[in-house]
Scaffold this active site. Structure first.
Site, PDB file in Angstrom:
ATOM      1  N   GLU A  86       0.823  -1.193   0.000  1.00 47.36           N
ATOM      2  CA  GLU A  86       0.000   0.000   0.000  1.00 47.36           C
ATOM      3  C   GLU A  86       0.864   1.252   0.000  1.00 47.36           C
ATOM      4  OE1 GLU A  86      -1.728   0.011   4.259  1.00 47.36           O
ATOM      5  OE2 GLU A  86      -1.353  -2.028   3.618  1.00 47.36           O
ATOM      6  N   CYS A 100       3.560   8.594   0.845  1.00 46.51           N
ATOM      7  CA  CYS A 100       4.128   7.669   1.822  1.00 46.51           C
ATOM      8  C   CYS A 100       4.221   6.307   1.128  1.00 46.51           C
ATOM      9  CB  CYS A 100       3.217   7.590   3.048  1.00 46.51           C
ATOM     10  SG  CYS A 100       3.765   6.366   4.252  1.00 46.51           S
ATOM     11  N   CYS A 107       7.161  -7.377   6.473  1.00 44.48           N
ATOM     12  CA  CYS A 107       8.316  -6.808   7.165  1.00 44.48           C
ATOM     13  C   CYS A 107       8.839  -7.834   8.163  1.00 44.48           C
ATOM     14  CB  CYS A 107       7.906  -5.525   7.886  1.00 44.48           C
ATOM     15  SG  CYS A 107       9.287  -4.686   8.687  1.00 44.48           S
ATOM     16  N   CYS A 111       7.696  -5.317  14.883  1.00 48.51           N
ATOM     17  CA  CYS A 111       7.452  -4.403  15.999  1.00 48.51           C
ATOM     18  C   CYS A 111       6.025  -4.671  16.505  1.00 48.51           C
ATOM     19  CB  CYS A 111       7.593  -2.955  15.535  1.00 48.51           C
ATOM     20  SG  CYS A 111       9.237  -2.624  14.839  1.00 48.51           S
ATOM     21  N   CYS A 114       2.857  -2.632  15.136  1.00 47.85           N
ATOM     22  CA  CYS A 114       2.768  -2.337  13.698  1.00 47.85           C
ATOM     23  C   CYS A 114       2.107  -3.482  12.934  1.00 47.85           C
ATOM     24  CB  CYS A 114       4.174  -2.080  13.163  1.00 47.85           C
ATOM     25  SG  CYS A 114       4.205  -1.671  11.415  1.00 47.85           S
ATOM     26  N   CYS A 334       0.445   1.965   8.993  1.00 46.01           N
ATOM     27  CA  CYS A 334       1.250   1.013   8.226  1.00 46.01           C
ATOM     28  C   CYS A 334       0.665  -0.384   8.143  1.00 46.01           C
ATOM     29  CB  CYS A 334       2.603   0.856   8.876  1.00 46.01           C
ATOM     30  SG  CYS A 334       3.484   2.355   8.934  1.00 46.01           S
TER      31      CYS A 334
END
Ligand code: SAH
Length: 347
Positions: A86, A100, A107, A111, A114, A334
């Site tokens: 995205e 952005c 990922c 974290c 997130c 995110c």
């Protein structure tokens, strides 16, 4: 994808003179034209050749577009292999039009607050896929408007896909590309010291000194390791040292991002500790109230707690900016759109 090639790469792959390649680039970057058939100063035969070789300028497919009341637009893009990322267009009342963008599918950092890493890491994006996000967002704007800023704050850890990212940003900031100012491009990282040093080295060799933001989110290693697993590998000291080195190289201050999470890192004592850590570092702290993710059981602190935290940092002499939340309505934090989409597909 044609966007995978820089200017000299295109000259080689098309076996064409530079002026011909410049014509194509002008259509793509200046005139926002992504259909080879509309590039009317190229011969019919040459256009047909481009279509045959590359299909269209944009290789991905827009799966979803969501627009929120504050005119934030979020696109979900599917690549040729079916993977999705995205990207978001943010506008503000100062006339900033910010893209952005994502650098990876998924990922590996995981974290705890997130949504991007919830299903792990899949693959790096290519230079072309990164550039395509920028172009698509630029194309969301009216014909006479262009992007003013880029923040690399979407899905993925940018410093783990540095070569592709720098190549894409180079195009976005080159005079015959999108011609954005280098000072208006920010790379946000979880803090990979080797990557930061590599960035610094690239600047030393004449590369572009993009702004750097470090996702600190905690005033000490104990808290940071509990929310950012990567901190167990590279601790705060190592990261700040590398960031300092980069700051000296570009001569501009570094931003430290601090996502405020209720009962984890939001006490005034934490603000004091953070201030101590950053004193003398010519830094700015970007306080981001947590954008709650449905599947993650974390809360945003109250308005009062946020204000107290910010005031305490300021009274310790730290410069603070609060990142206004945008696009809440459309899952603009995110990884949220990709996550929701995958979820709906399963349901
Ligand atoms: N991997 C890069 C880019 C990530 S996203 C990095 O770690 O910096 C950009 C910023 O948004 C990071 O500071 C990230 O920690 C933060 N962020 C991620 N999820 C969030 C959430 N749910 N609420 C608030 N900030 C979040």
């Amino acid at each position: 994808m044609i966007l995978d090639y820089d200017k000299s790469g295109l000259v080689a792959v098309l076996e064409s003179p530079v002026f011909r390649v410049n014509q194509i680039r002008r259509w793509i970057f200046c005139r926002k034209v992504c259909d080879f058939n509309l590039m009317t100063d190229l011969s019919r035969g040459f256009r047909d050749g481009l279509v045959e070789k590359f299909g269209a300028v944009l290789g991905g497919k827009e799966l979803m577009r969501e627009v929120s009341d504050d005119s934030t637009e979020k696109l979900l893009i599917e690549w040729l292999d079916g993977e999705k990322v995205e990207c978001v267009l943010l506008r503000d009342d100062r006339g900033h039009r910010t893209a952005c963008i994502s650098t990876q599918v998924g990922c590996a950092m995981r974290c705890v607050f997130c949504a991007s890493g919830m299903n792990g890491f899949v693959r790096n994006l290519t230079r072309g896929e990164i550039l395509e996000q920028i172009l698509r967002l630029n194309n969301c704007l009216p014909a006479n408007e262009r992007l003013t800023h880029i923040v690399v704050m979407g899905i993925g850890e940018p410093l783990l896909n540095l070569n592709a990212l720098l190549s894409a940003l180079d195009e976005a900031t080159s005079e015959d590309g999108l011609n954005l100012s280098i000072r208006r491009v920010t790379i946000s990282t979880v803090g990979i010291p080797a990557g930061i040093i590599k960035l610094a080295e690239s600047v030393k060799k004449g590369g572009k000194g993009y702004k750097l933001a470090i996702s600190l989110h905690a005033p000490n290693d104990k808290i940071r390791s509990s929310i950012i697993p990567q901190n167990k590998i590279h601790n705060i000291n190592e990261i700040i040292k590398a960031a300092d080195h980069y700051r000296q190289q570009i001569g501009r201050r570094i931003t430290f991002e601090y996502t405020l999470i209720a009962d984890i890192n939001d006490r005034v004592e934490h603000a004091d500790e953070l201030a101590k850590l950053l004193t003398g570092k010519t830094a700015i702290v970007n306080v981001i109230p947590l954008n709650p993710v449905k599947e993650l059981n974390l809360k945003t602190p109250s308005k009062q707690t946020i204000e107290q935290f910010v005031k305490r940092l300021q009274s310790n002499g730290i410069q603070v900016k609060i990142r206004m939340r945008k696009g809440n309505q459309i899952n603009a934090a995110c990884g949220q759109l990709r996550q929701n989409f995958e979820q709906h597909q399963k349901e």
